[in-house]
Design an enzyme around this catalytic site. Structure first.
Site, mmCIF file in Angstrom:
data_model
loop_
_atom_site.group_PDB
_atom_site.id
_atom_site.type_symbol
_atom_site.label_atom_id
_atom_site.label_comp_id
_atom_site.label_asym_id
_atom_site.label_seq_id
_atom_site.Cartn_x
_atom_site.Cartn_y
_atom_site.Cartn_z
ATOM 1 N N ALA A 64 0.848 -1.185 0.000
ATOM 2 C CA ALA A 64 0.000 0.000 0.000
ATOM 3 C C ALA A 64 0.887 1.240 0.000
ATOM 4 O O ALA A 64 2.071 1.191 0.341
ATOM 5 C CB ALA A 64 -0.911 -0.007 1.221
ATOM 6 N N GLY A 109 0.303 -5.217 1.213
ATOM 7 C CA GLY A 109 -0.923 -5.355 0.456
ATOM 8 C C GLY A 109 -0.738 -6.051 -0.873
ATOM 9 O O GLY A 109 -1.662 -6.695 -1.380
ATOM 10 N N GLU A 112 -0.915 -9.613 -0.156
ATOM 11 C CA GLU A 112 -2.299 -9.964 0.167
ATOM 12 C C GLU A 112 -3.149 -10.124 -1.085
ATOM 13 O O GLU A 112 -4.019 -11.005 -1.148
ATOM 14 C CB GLU A 112 -2.886 -8.921 1.111
ATOM 15 N N GLU A 132 4.201 -5.607 7.237
ATOM 16 C CA GLU A 132 3.514 -4.532 7.958
ATOM 17 C C GLU A 132 4.066 -4.285 9.358
ATOM 18 O O GLU A 132 4.005 -3.154 9.865
ATOM 19 C CB GLU A 132 2.012 -4.832 8.054
#
Length: 256
Positions: A64, A109, A112, A132
């Site tokens: 992200a 992300g 993910e 993260e």
């Protein structure tokens, strides 16, 4: 769609490319929203296989956009997490198999989104990680749920707790990806894999995906019941009739 996401549909295969190579394809809000739009368009085009990859030579999706996240309050973070969940769920629930062509960094992300795909093929240059923890947060787009289901509880905890980055070889050994190929062969290999999937009987393949996904959501008993009903429901379909007739006639099936 924003110009940071490209959708190409050819021969029943939809390819979605995150196109922010200067930012290592990091996901900001417009890009996530465009990715969701691209998934809707690919489904409307009746794509029989989906490929998700990143532009450039360095990154699949490096995560992200941290510059966007840095000053978020909890309410804003919750909205951002919901958007990430919506996109990941749309990939997981796409009515055809989704392949992640991991051409480089897949962190946070980005990893993910790859976890939400059915199959993951990595370039030999790929590096993956749920990183993260290094930012003082935890995975927020499904990593804490999908990763243990893929690699097991102990491996997932180590990856998340330590923010470990693993190269393609280790990712293959740990079950994060299903294949590793030479970097310059990745796109062609993934394209061939997608073409093979698109040639499969679409109704049966969709049922197979739904049934396997169900195993992650329910008890064994309920999953077996879902499988039985799905299996029986395919009888009378064009795919089933053609597949079994071709077998009995000793010829290749011609699926619609």
């Amino acid at each position: 769609m924003a110009d940071t996401v490209r959708l190409d549909v050819e021969d029943d295969v939809a390819t979605i490319t995150i196109d922010r190579p200067d930012q290592l394809n990091a996901l900001n809000v417009p890009t996530l929203e465009s990715l969701g739009d691209a998934l809707e368009e690919a489904e409307a085009a009746d794509a029989r296989a989906l490929v998700l990859t990143g532009a450039g030579e360095k990154a699949f999706v490096a995560g992200a956009d941290i510059s966007h996240m840095a000053e978020m309050d909890p309410e804003e973070a919750n909205e951002y997490a919901q958007l990430g969940h919506d996109v990941a769920n749309a990939i997981e629930e796409f009515p055809a198999p989704a392949i992640a062509g991991i051409n480089g960094y897949a962190f946070g992300g980005g990893m993910e989104l790859a976890l939400a795909c059915d199959l993951r093929v990595a370039s030999e240059r790929a590096v993956l990680g749920q990183t993260e923890i290094d930012l003082g947060i935890v995975p927020g787009w499904g990593g804490t749920q999908r990763l243990p289901r893929l690699v097991g509880d102990e491996t997932a905890r180590r990856l998340i707790y330590f923010g470990e980055r693993v190269d393609a070889t280790d990712a293959l050994e740990e079950g994060l990806v299903g294949e590793v190929v030479a970097h310059d062969e990745l796109r062609e290999h993934v394209s061939e894999l997608a073409d093979d999937l698109a040639a499969q009987p679409a109704t049966a393949l969709r049922a197979a995906k739904e049934t396997i996904n169900q195993s992650h959501e329910t008890s064994l008993e309920a999953g077996l019941e879902f499988e039985r009903r799905t299996w029986a429901g395919l009888f009378g379909s064009d795919d089933q009739r053609e597949g079994m007739t071709a077998f009995l006639e000793d010829r290749e099936p011609e699926f619609e």
